[in-house]
Design a protein around this motif. Structure first.
Motif, PDB file in Angstrom:
ATOM      1  N   ALA A  45       9.058  63.721  54.103  1.00  0.00           N
ATOM      2  CA  ALA A  45       9.692  64.209  55.332  1.00  0.00           C
ATOM      3  C   ALA A  45       8.642  64.515  56.399  1.00  0.00           C
ATOM      4  O   ALA A  45       8.846  64.223  57.582  1.00  0.00           O
ATOM      5  N   GLN A  48       7.382  61.540  58.375  1.00  0.00           N
ATOM      6  CA  GLN A  48       8.256  61.087  59.453  1.00  0.00           C
ATOM      7  C   GLN A  48       8.070  61.886  60.735  1.00  0.00           C
ATOM      8  O   GLN A  48       8.477  61.435  61.801  1.00  0.00           O
ATOM      9  N   GLN A  49       7.476  63.044  60.638  1.00  0.00           N
ATOM     10  CA  GLN A  49       7.317  63.916  61.803  1.00  0.00           C
ATOM     11  C   GLN A  49       5.987  63.703  62.527  1.00  0.00           C
ATOM     12  O   GLN A  49       5.818  64.183  63.639  1.00  0.00           O
ATOM     13  N   ALA A  73       6.438  56.968  53.920  1.00  0.00           N
ATOM     14  CA  ALA A  73       7.708  57.503  54.401  1.00  0.00           C
ATOM     15  C   ALA A  73       8.394  56.499  55.324  1.00  0.00           C
ATOM     16  O   ALA A  73       7.790  55.538  55.780  1.00  0.00           O
ATOM     17  N   THR A  77      10.807  59.849  62.906  1.00  0.00           N
ATOM     18  CA  THR A  77      12.134  60.138  63.441  1.00  0.00           C
ATOM     19  C   THR A  77      12.099  60.022  64.956  1.00  0.00           C
ATOM     20  O   THR A  77      11.093  60.327  65.598  1.00  0.00           O
ATOM     21  N   ARG A  81      11.895  67.142  64.612  1.00  0.00           N
ATOM     22  CA  ARG A  81      12.650  68.331  64.210  1.00  0.00           C
ATOM     23  C   ARG A  81      11.781  69.581  64.340  1.00  0.00           C
ATOM     24  O   ARG A  81      10.593  69.540  64.047  1.00  0.00           O
ATOM     25  N   PHE A  86      13.440  70.799  60.086  1.00  0.00           N
ATOM     26  CA  PHE A  86      12.712  70.129  59.010  1.00  0.00           C
ATOM     27  C   PHE A  86      13.183  70.645  57.652  1.00  0.00           C
ATOM     28  O   PHE A  86      13.479  69.870  56.741  1.00  0.00           O
ATOM     29  N   ASP A  89      16.645  69.411  56.940  1.00  0.00           N
ATOM     30  CA  ASP A  89      16.607  68.004  56.560  1.00  0.00           C
ATOM     31  C   ASP A  89      16.222  67.865  55.090  1.00  0.00           C
ATOM     32  O   ASP A  89      16.831  67.075  54.356  1.00  0.00           O
ATOM     33  N   ILE A  90      15.233  68.608  54.644  1.00  0.00           N
ATOM     34  CA  ILE A  90      14.830  68.552  53.236  1.00  0.00           C
ATOM     35  C   ILE A  90      15.970  69.038  52.343  1.00  0.00           C
ATOM     36  O   ILE A  90      16.234  68.451  51.290  1.00  0.00           O
ATOM     37  N   ARG A  93      18.404  66.195  52.100  1.00  0.00           N
ATOM     38  CA  ARG A  93      17.861  65.069  51.312  1.00  0.00           C
ATOM     39  C   ARG A  93      17.854  65.362  49.822  1.00  0.00           C
ATOM     40  O   ARG A  93      18.040  64.462  49.009  1.00  0.00           O
ATOM     41  N   THR A 105       9.197  73.900  50.763  1.00  0.00           N
ATOM     42  CA  THR A 105       8.353  73.509  51.889  1.00  0.00           C
ATOM     43  C   THR A 105       7.121  74.405  51.983  1.00  0.00           C
ATOM     44  O   THR A 105       6.004  73.916  52.152  1.00  0.00           O
TER      45      THR A 105
END
Length: 145
Positions: A45, A48-49, A73, A77, A81, A86, A89-90, A93, A105
């Motif tokens: 994740a 993607q950031q 990844a 995105t 986020r 974030f 989102d995790i 997922r 996290t």
């Protein structure tokens, strides 16, 4: 001529097994497999950031297995986020509650933060929207208006 930080591989301070044990201890996970699930989900994740340069520089400081999770990844995105976004989102997922995702996290990103040179951590945090510093175990710095 010196190589750019994102172009050279830095020997990580921990092996992948040591990194997983650190995350397992910090996250109070019952098994190594559970810690590894968190590492893979959070790093994928995070990948993607980040832009390509920051992702590559960060990956150079991680054990190869963790670097793979970060760099393989999905594409970045379209809409970055916030830190809370974030975590949400995790949670979506992985199918866990947001509180569990926040815990996961923090366990992973605080370990990652310990592996980064301070200037790179500052660059990573500067390249992310608000709310990530606490996830990395750092104070959220806000500029005065």
């Amino acid at each position: 001529m010196h190589a750019q930080p994102e172009q050279r591989r830095i020997a990580p301070a921990l092996t992948y097994d040591q990194m997983l044990e650190t995350v397992r201890y910090d996250g109070a996970y019952p098994t190594r497999e559970r810690a590894e699930q968190s590492v893979n989900a959070v790093l994928a994740a995070l990948g993607q950031q980040l832009g390509d340069c920051l992702r590559t520089a960060l990956a150079a400081c991680l054990p190869p297995e963790a670097a793979d999770a970060l760099t393989t990844a999905l594409p970045p995105t379209a809409q970055p986020r916030t830190g809370w976004g974030f975590v949400q989102d995790i949670a979506a997922r992985t199918g866990v509650a947001p509180a569990v995702a926040r815990w996961d996290t923090g366990a992973v990103l605080s370990t990652v933060a310990a592996l980064l040179p301070p200037d790179l951590l500052t660059q990573v945090l500067g390249g992310l929207p608000a709310g990530y510093a606490l996830l990395f175990g750092r104070a959220e710095l806000v500029q005065a208006a």
